[in-house]
Design an enzyme around this catalytic site. Structure first.
Site, PDB file in Angstrom:
ATOM      1  N   LYS A 187      26.237  32.127  40.869  1.00 22.34           N
ATOM      2  CA  LYS A 187      25.881  31.483  39.606  1.00 22.34           C
ATOM      3  C   LYS A 187      27.132  31.299  38.726  1.00 22.34           C
ATOM      4  CE  LYS A 187      21.491  31.274  40.702  1.00 22.34           C
ATOM      5  NZ  LYS A 187      21.177  32.146  41.812  1.00 22.34           N
TER       6      LYS A 187
HETATM    7  C1  LIG Z   1      19.610  32.621  42.212  1.00 22.47           C
HETATM    8  C2  LIG Z   1      18.215  32.342  41.856  1.00 22.47           C
HETATM    9  C3  LIG Z   1      17.247  33.358  41.761  1.00 22.47           C
HETATM   10  C4  LIG Z   1      17.538  34.778  42.154  1.00 22.47           C
HETATM   11  O1  LIG Z   1      18.582  35.343  41.458  1.00 22.47           O
HETATM   12  P1  LIG Z   1      19.116  36.804  41.879  1.00 22.47           P
HETATM   13  O2  LIG Z   1      19.933  37.213  40.695  1.00 22.47           O
HETATM   14  O3  LIG Z   1      19.936  36.600  43.111  1.00 22.47           O
HETATM   15  O4  LIG Z   1      17.963  37.681  42.111  1.00 22.47           O
HETATM   16  C5  LIG Z   1      15.996  33.030  41.352  1.00 22.47           C
HETATM   17  N1  LIG Z   1      15.656  31.780  41.057  1.00 22.47           N
HETATM   18  C6  LIG Z   1      16.533  30.767  41.135  1.00 22.47           C
HETATM   19  C7  LIG Z   1      16.106  29.385  40.776  1.00 22.47           C
HETATM   20  C8  LIG Z   1      17.844  31.008  41.556  1.00 22.47           C
HETATM   21  O5  LIG Z   1      18.705  30.006  41.649  1.00 22.47           O
END
Ligand SMILES: *Cc1c(COP(=O)(O)O)cnc(C)c1O
Length: 376
Positions: free
Chosen positions: A181
Site C-alpha cells: 500500500k
Molecule cells: C490490501 C487490502 C486488504 C487487506 O489489507 P491487509 O492490511 O493486508 O490485511 C483489504 N482490502 C483491500 C481492498 C485491500 O486492497
C-alpha cells in the site's frame, strides 16, 4: 527485473524504530502508536483512529463491533480482496455481491438497493485504486434502510471524496499499511477509523481482548476486567515507529506517486486514443492517491500475452482480483445479486503496472517503452 512493487522506504524508519526499542515499551498503544493515531485523526478529521495489525484485522473488528450474526447479509462488490468478505463470513454472515461500475471498478451504487432484504445489515464499499465510491448515494441508501456502512479504504489513505478523507465517511473505515500500500508500518499493519462516536468505547474493548484496559490506562477505572468478546487487535509500537517515519513524509510520498501516475497517463494517452487500451477514470470531485496505475486490454487472452511479453522484457505487470463470487468460498458463503455484467469482464481485462515510491524515472520510462513496443 523491474518489480511490480517495492515496500516504501523514506530513510528515517530505523532511527524511529531504535527510539521505540530504547523506550523500553514495544507493545501496543506506545508512544509511536499514539503519535500515528493523533496524526491520522487530525489529518483526516476522524473521531477515533486505532492502529491494528492489518486491514484484515480492522475489518474483523468492524464486523464484531456491529454485531454481525449468522443469517445477516452484507452487501459488497465481488471485485475485491478476500478479507473484505472473510471478516463478515467469520461472524456467520452471507455475502451479497453486486456488480461494479466499469469506469472506476467500484461497487455500482445504483444496484445496491435492489440487493437489500430484511436480513441486510451493512454495505461495504471498497475504494478501488484509491478512487472513491459514490459515497453520497451509498450513505443515503444506508440511512433509508437503517444499515451500517464500513468503508474498505485499504487503498484509500490520503484520497478524498468531495473533500472528505476516505475512511471517514461511513460508520467505520479500514486502512491498510501493508507493504503493497502507499504507506507501510513495516510490512503488515492497518487502522480502524471510528466515525460514529457511539461505537468508540466498545471498539476499544474489542481491540483490547474484550477488556476495558484502555480506560484503565487512562485512569478512568481502577482495575480492568473482561467485558465483552474481543481479540488482540493492537499494532506493535515497533511497527508504529516505522509507520511514523512514513506519515511524516505522507505529502511527499503522495506527490511522488501522483507524478508517476500522471507520467503513465500522459505517455499512454496516444495508445488509448487509438483504441489500443483503456486508461483509468477518476470521476469529478475526487482526489485520488495514485495507489495504482492500471490499464485495460481487450480481453484475458491479450492480457496474458501482454504480461508474458513484459516479463520477457524484464518488467513485472500483474492482474488483480479474480471475482469472489466465482471462487469456491465465494460460492459457498455468498451469492451474486442481479447480473454480472462488468465484474468478470472488466477484471479479466485489467493489468497493473509497476508503481512504487522508490521507483526511478528511468525504470518508469523502460516500462513505458516496452508497452509501446508491445502495441507496435
Ligand atoms: C490490501 C487490502 C486488504 C487487506 O489489507 P491487509 O492490511 O493486508 O490485511 C483489504 N482490502 C483491500 C481492498 C485491500 O486492497
Amino acid at each position: 527485473m523491474i518489480p511490480f512493487n517495492k515496500p516504501p522506504v523514506v530513510g528515517t524508519e530505523l532511527e524511529y524504530m531504535k527510539q521505540a526499542m530504547e523506550s523500553g515499551k514495544l507493545c501496543g498503544d506506545g508512544n509511536f502508536t499514539k503519535k500515528c493515531e493523533k496524526w491520522l485523526e487530525e489529518q483526516f478529521h476522524c473521531h477515533k483512529t486505532l492502529l491494528t495489525p492489518s486491514c484484515t484485522a480492522s475489518l474483523e473488528m468492524a464486523a464484531i463491533l456491529l454485531d454481525i450474526k449468522p443469517g445477516d447479509e452484507v452487501i459488497m462488490p465481488s471485485f475485491t480482496f478476500v478479507s473484505t468478505s472473510n471478516a463478515f463470513v467469520l461472524r456467520g454472515a452471507t455475502i451479497v455481491f453486486v456488480d461494479i461500475r466499469p469506469d472506476t471498478m467500484n461497487i455500482d451504487e445504483t444496484k445496491i438497493e435492489a440487493a437489500i432484504t430484511n436480513k441486510t445489515r451493512a454495505i461495504v464499499p471498497v475504494h478501488y485504486a484509491g478512487v472513491a465510491c459514490e459515497m453520497d448515494t451509498i450513505m443515503a441508501i444506508a440511512k433509508r434502510h437503517n444499515l451500517f456502512v464500513i468503508e474498505d479504504a485499504a487503498q484509500g489513505v490520503m484520497s478524498t471524496y468531495k473533500g472528505k478523507a476516505l475512511g471517514t465517511i461511513g460508520h467505520i473505515g479500514c486502512y491498510s499499511f501493508h507493504e503493497t500500500k502507499n504507506y507501510s508500518s513495516g510490512g503488515e499493519g492497518g487502522a480502524t477509523l471510528i466515525n460514529d462516536p457511539e461505537l468508540i468505547n466498545r471498539a476499544e474493548v474489542i481491540r483490547e481482548k474484550g477488556t476495558n484496559r484502555s480506560q484503565f490506562f487512562r485512569g478512568q477505572v481502577d482495575k480492568y476486567t473482561w467485558r465483552d468478546i474481543g481479540s488482540s487487535y493492537l499494532m506493535s509500537d515497533l511497527q508504529a515507529a516505522y509507520l511514523w517515519a512514513q506519515l511524516e513524509e505522507a505529502e511527499k510520498i503522495n506527490e511522488r506517486r501522483l507524478a508517476f501516475w500522471q507520467i503513465y497517463y500522459d505517455a499512454l494517452t496516444p495508445l488509448a486514443e487509438k483504441g489500443l487500451l483503456a486508461l483509468p477514470i477518476v470521476p469529478e470531485g475526487l482526489e485520488h492517491n495514485a495507489h495504482m496505475f492500471y490499464i485495460k486490454l481487450k480481453d484475458i487472452e491479450q492480457r496474458t500475452a501482454f504480461n508474458d511479453y513484459m516479463k520477457e522484457h524484464g518488467v513485472l505487470t500483474v492482474f488483480h482480483y479474480v471475482s469472489l463470487h466465482t471462487s469456491p468460498a465465494g460460492m459457498k458463503f455468498g451469492r451474486f445479486d442481479g447480473e454480472d455484467i462488468f465484474t468478470t469482464q472488466e477484471s479479466e481485462r485489467l493489468v497493473r503496472l509497476p508503481m512504487f515510491y522508490n521507483m526511478t524515472e528511468e525504470e518508469q520510462q523502460t516500462v513505458i517503452g516496452h508497452i509501446r513496443d508491445f502495441f507496435a
